[in-house]
Enzyme design. Structure first.
Site, PDB file in Angstrom:
ATOM      1  N   CYS A   1     -13.643   0.867  14.041  1.00 39.70           N
ATOM      2  CA  CYS A   1     -12.939   1.862  13.215  1.00 39.70           C
ATOM      3  C   CYS A   1     -13.714   3.166  13.130  1.00 39.70           C
ATOM      4  O   CYS A   1     -13.188   4.232  13.409  1.00 39.70           O
ATOM      5  CB  CYS A   1     -12.707   1.313  11.812  1.00 39.70           C
ATOM      6  SG  CYS A   1     -11.474   0.005  11.761  1.00 39.70           S
ATOM      7  N   HIS A   2     -15.004   3.056  12.743  1.00 43.29           N
ATOM      8  CA  HIS A   2     -15.770   4.280  12.551  1.00 43.29           C
ATOM      9  C   HIS A   2     -17.152   4.217  13.180  1.00 43.29           C
ATOM     10  O   HIS A   2     -18.039   4.967  12.814  1.00 43.29           O
ATOM     11  CB  HIS A   2     -15.877   4.617  11.058  1.00 43.29           C
ATOM     12  CG  HIS A   2     -14.546   4.656  10.385  1.00 43.29           C
ATOM     13  ND1 HIS A   2     -14.040   3.573   9.694  1.00 43.29           N
ATOM     14  CD2 HIS A   2     -13.580   5.603  10.346  1.00 43.29           C
ATOM     15  CE1 HIS A   2     -12.835   3.865   9.247  1.00 43.29           C
ATOM     16  NE2 HIS A   2     -12.526   5.088   9.634  1.00 43.29           N
ATOM     17  N   GLY A   3     -17.337   3.249  14.102  1.00 45.19           N
ATOM     18  CA  GLY A   3     -18.562   3.204  14.887  1.00 45.19           C
ATOM     19  C   GLY A   3     -19.806   2.761  14.160  1.00 45.19           C
ATOM     20  O   GLY A   3     -20.852   3.405  14.265  1.00 45.19           O
TER      21      GLY A   3
ATOM     22  N   PRO B   1     -21.829   4.757   9.945  1.00 44.49           N
ATOM     23  CA  PRO B   1     -21.582   5.135   8.550  1.00 44.49           C
ATOM     24  C   PRO B   1     -21.675   3.999   7.530  1.00 44.49           C
ATOM     25  O   PRO B   1     -21.721   4.273   6.343  1.00 44.49           O
ATOM     26  CB  PRO B   1     -20.148   5.675   8.598  1.00 44.49           C
ATOM     27  CG  PRO B   1     -19.506   4.958   9.728  1.00 44.49           C
ATOM     28  CD  PRO B   1     -20.592   4.723  10.749  1.00 44.49           C
TER      29      PRO B   1
ATOM     30  N   HIS C   1     -18.435  -0.445   5.562  1.00 49.66           N
ATOM     31  CA  HIS C   1     -17.972   0.930   5.452  1.00 49.66           C
ATOM     32  C   HIS C   1     -16.621   0.964   4.753  1.00 49.66           C
ATOM     33  O   HIS C   1     -16.534   1.258   3.565  1.00 49.66           O
ATOM     34  CB  HIS C   1     -17.916   1.572   6.849  1.00 49.66           C
ATOM     35  CG  HIS C   1     -17.469   3.011   6.833  1.00 49.66           C
ATOM     36  ND1 HIS C   1     -16.601   3.516   7.772  1.00 49.66           N
ATOM     37  CD2 HIS C   1     -17.767   4.017   5.996  1.00 49.66           C
ATOM     38  CE1 HIS C   1     -16.389   4.793   7.502  1.00 49.66           C
ATOM     39  NE2 HIS C   1     -17.079   5.118   6.436  1.00 49.66           N
TER      40      HIS C   1
END
Lengths: 424, 186, 285
Positions: free
Chosen positions: B150-152, B165, B131
């Site tokens: 950080c963003h799953g 993501p 990502h």
């Protein structure tokens, strides 16, 4: 400012910008249409060449800063890293090192041209003084930059030159410790020198801008020294002088490239390829060639404070030159005696250069002292007196007249378009 | 000024065009060293391959080593983890390509294509979330593999993206076993 | 003719003579060596292959020079800025990659810490720097009677064999020639100057003529792989060339690119000259 804008466009975007910030009009009037005397010779191309030098040094310098490490343990090694590992690093570093020398060659030619043709005289005094400021900032930048590779000459040059400030009465010793950030030239010194070496070129850009601004207020001097009297005397800067400057610049870069690729170390000192050793002074400490005349003046006076004063005075005397010169005539072309003394000064400066490269003993010391005395004699005695006693040659009435006379003198000029009347 | 009245290029125009062209070539040539100097230098390129001894690695253990400035995960997977990774249908994967520098670019993301032949228990891959470059945490997330905080992004036990993501599976760098337990990366 | 104009003529003539005299002094200065070389000899002139605008290194010479360096010089001198990989790079000795790996593996470097926090020794890899014979300057001094054998990576650029502004412009600084001259310049019979020089050796090519390094090269000291006879002159020449490469590894690329740049600039200058002339053709100037 001379020349007003007659900038016109149909492009709506450019129009939109122009009504809010008339930058295109400014460029048109100052860089394109700017009226320039039509008789400038090739010595006038060095202004453009110097701008080019400054740009090259800044661009290449920023690139080198991406690889250089300002730490006493790593500075020397990081320069070798640039030379050996970084893609084209050897070329970039040689350009930057040689570029310093090229910059000074150009600036000295530019200055001597100004002296020869009286470009410092009224109304261009401030233009000239800004030039001297540029020289001083350039010298500081070059000195700081020379320390960064952290070779033997870098270190000892830094030590000797910063020690000059210890000659200042009362606060000298404290001043030097302050400059060093320690009790000798060491890591704090290297760090601050690096910071300032990065800063000063941008100061230079600012002063150069003022210098050019001042030039565009008074307009160029020219080889006759006679002021522009009518439009017949001038032509637009572009394309005439842009192309003439471009040609001269190409020749200059040719010389530049010769040194970068074939004599990259000729203008430096071999001993600077040995890492700095604070315990061992090299046999001869010699500055880069462009500082040699000043170094000779410094050493020709066997007194610490007076020597330093003489060295700084040798530059300061240039600041007051516009007022030392009493002659009504600008150009040496019409000043037969001044012309001779001018060349004597050039030779004196070169001799001082050789003196600066040699130990201050015996004959060298004597030659240095005579050279120093003559240097000041030239500015402080000969120049003021000459203006009073010299009989100038008859001058043409205008630039156009001078051009006409010169072409007639050549015998040719058959196909030369006669340029109007001699304006009075 | 270089303005010609006719549509035909004159000799004068030709001279100006030729000079402009030569000048442009020179400017481009000058630009190249200035651009090139920012590429990895010779000393960086020289360190491009490293050797790692994995003999001390036991089943269920992972190590993270640094290669070209990035973390590389090396994990000795358990039988259960391998089983789980193999049971997933390719069609259920968001990224169906192996992303393994050692197999063909079009190879599918089956577990077998994510590891070295004969040494399927050892998985070697870049520990850089596809990502935005964070380092995922091991043995976490909904699929028992890696999870990027950080963003799953959730990766499975073969380092394939399953949820979140990140667009691609964790890339497998070029590597080979140069001895029974020595892996040469790069 | 008035007295005033005659007086002026006199001043002019005197001035012209003065200028001429000053110019003459200047010319004399240009020719004379800038730095007083003292009683030290100028370096011997060696006809190296890398001289001149098109001169390149001789691979065989560099490979032999490397052998001399490793077997003789490298026993005391470090080579801190070279990596083993440089030996395989273009423009150098160009040893094959696997040979460079083998050369590197003969040296042990300190690496670590390992998983237990211990430093360990391992064979060097091509990406490692040349391993120095001594761990630090003090150790080097202690083993060499107090004199520090200087690092050789840049010696060929850090020393001048030739002096004088004009001489250096034409012939270069002569760093490699200096090294060659010192290596071949030892003399058994030293002039008696009434001073005790202790363990120093006499060598008129070294600044000050007395050098801490005893003569390092003797005939057949190395056995060249290519069968070249290992005379002192041959070994000195080879190792001097090798040290020049070590100091300036990009010399060949520099001259090659330089030639292209110069040709380009000549073409561009020519074109710009005609452009300038064309533009100015109708201007009376």
């Amino acid at each position: 400012m001379a020349g007003h804008s007659n900038f016109e466009t149909n492009n709506p975007l450019i129009k939109w910008v122009e009504t809010r910030l008339p930058i295109f009009g400014l460029m048109q009037s100052q860089a394109m249409d700017f009226p320039t005397p039509k008789n400038l010779n090739y010595w006038w191309t060095f202004g453009g060449i110097l701008t080019f030098c400054l740009a090259v040094q800044i661009v290449v310098g920023i690139v080198l800063a991406m690889h250089y490490t300002p730490h006493v343990d790593m500075a020397f090694g990081s320069v070798e890293h640039i030379m050996r590992n970084v893609n084209y690093g050897w070329m970039l570093r040689y350009i930057h090192a040689t570029g310093g020398s090229m910059f000074f060659i150009a600036v000295y030619i530019h200055m001597f041209r100004g002296m020869y043709y009286g470009s410092y005289k009224e109304p261009r005094e401030l233009l000239w003084i800004l030039g001297v400021v540029i020289l001083l900032v350039m010298m500081a930048t070059a000195f700081l930059g020379y320390v960064l590779p952290w070779g033997q000459m870098s270190f000892w040059g830094a030590k000797v030159i910063t020690s000059l400030f210890s000659a200042v009465p009362l606060v000298g010793e404290d001043l030097v410790v302050w400059l060093w950030g320690g009790f000798s030239v060491d890591n704090p010194t290297l760090n601050r020198f690096y910071s300032l070496h990065y800063l000063l070129p941008f100061v230079l850009v600012g002063v150069v801008f003022l210098h050019i601004w001042a030039l565009h207020v008074t307009g160029n001097n020219n080889p006759t020294g006679i002021s522009v009297k009518s439009e017949q005397d001038t032509i637009s800067f572009h394309p005439y002088y842009t192309m003439k400057d471009a040609f001269a610049m190409a020749l200059f870069v040719l010389v530049f490239a010769f040194f970068v690729f074939y004599k990259p170390n000729y203008l430096g000192h071999p001993i600077n390829y040995q890492e700095a050793d604070p315990l061992v002074t090299p046999e001869h400490i010699v500055p880069e060639w462009y500082f040699l005349p000043f170094y000779a003046i410094l050493r020709s006076i066997p007194h610490k404070l007076l020597g330093v004063i003489a060295m700084f005075a040798s530059i300061f005397v240039l600041v007051i030159l516009p007022w030392l010169d009493t002659s009504r005539v600008r150009s040496a072309r019409y000043r037969p005696i001044f012309k001779q003394f001018f060349w004597l000064l050039v030779i004196d400066c070169v001799i001082l250069g050789f003196v600066g490269a040699n130990p201050p003993e015996g004959t060298w010391l004597l030659v240095g002292q005579i050279g120093t005395a003559y240097y000041f004699l030239h500015f402080l005695v000969i120049i003021p007196l000459l203006g009073l006693i010299e009989t100038p040659k008859p001058r043409p009435t205008s630039i156009s007249q001078a051009v006409l006379d010169a072409n007639k003198g050549k015998g040719g000029g058959a196909d030369a378009v006669p340029s109007a009347q001699a304006a009075e | 000024m270089a303005v010609s009245d006719t549509a035909e290029p004159t000799r004068r125009d030709f001279l100006f065009i030729a000079t402009g062209a030569v000048g442009a070539v020179g400017a481009a040539a000058v630009a190249w060293p200035l651009v090139s100097q920012m590429n990895p230098d010779a000393s960086v390129r020289a360190l491009a391959s490293i050797e790692v001894d994995v003999s001390a690695l036991a089943e269920g253990q992972s190590i993270t080593i640094k290669w070209r400035g990035n973390p590389v995960f090396i994990r000795y997977r358990t039988a259960a983890e391998i089983e789980e990774a193999r049971s997933v249908s390719i069609d259920d994967l968001p990224d169906r390509l192996a992303r393994n520098a050692n197999v063909s670019e079009s190879a599918d993301a089956s577990d077998i294509n994510r590891t070295a032949t004969g040494r399927e228990e050892i998985i070697v891959m870049m520990g850089v979330c596809t990502h935005l470059g964070c380092v995922p945490l091991g043995e976490q997330g909904e699929f028992g593999g890696w999870y990027c905080p950080c963003h799953g992004s959730h990766y499975d036990t073969a380092g394939r993206i399953r949820k979140g993501p990140a667009p691609e599976n964790l890339p497998v760098p070029a590597f080979e076993f140069v001895g029974d337990n020595i892996i040469k990366i790069g | 003719m008035t007295a005033a104009s005659e007086g002026r003529k006199f001043t002019m003539t005197t001035l012209k003579q003065l200028t001429a005299a000053a110019g003459f002094v200047l010319a004399a200065l240009c020719i004379s060596p800038v730095l007083a070389a003292g009683d030290t000899h100028e370096a011997k002139d060696v006809d190296f292959s890398f001289e001149g605008p098109f001169g390149n290194f001789d691979r065989g010479e560099l490979q032999r020079g490397f052998q001399v360096f490793i077997e003789v010089c490298g026993q005391c001198h470090s080579m801190n800025y070279l990596n083993y990989r440089n030996l395989a790079e273009e423009g150098g000795p160009e040893f094959p990659e696997d040979q460079v790996k083998a050369i590197a593996a003969e040296f042990m470097v300190m690496d670590g810490p390992d998983a237990e926090g211990e430093m360990f020794e391992r064979p060097a890899k091509p990406s490692d720097f040349f391993v120095a014979p001594f761990p630090n300057v003090e150790a080097a001094r202690a083993s060499n009677g107090g004199a520090y054998p200087p690092d050789l990576s840049l010696l060929a650029k850090a020393r001048a064999g030739y002096h004088g502004t004009w001489n250096q412009f034409i012939n270069g600084a002569g760093g490699a020639e200096f090294i060659y001259s010192v290596l071949t310049g030892y003399e058994e019979e030293a002039p008696d100057d009434g001073e005790d020089h202790g363990a120093l050796a006499y060598n008129p090519y070294f600044p000050g003529s007395w050098i801490a390094m005893p003569q390092p090269l003797f005939e057949d000291m190395v056995e060249y792989a290519d069968g070249t006879t290992a005379s002192v002159e041959q070994m000195s020449r080879d190792v001097s060339a090798f040290l020049m490469w070590a100091a300036e590894p990009k010399l060949e690329a520099r001259k090659r690119i330089g030639f292209q740049v110069i040709i380009y600039l000549i073409v561009l200058s020519g074109l710009l000259y005609f452009v300038k002339r064309k533009i100015w053709a109708n201007v009376d100037h």
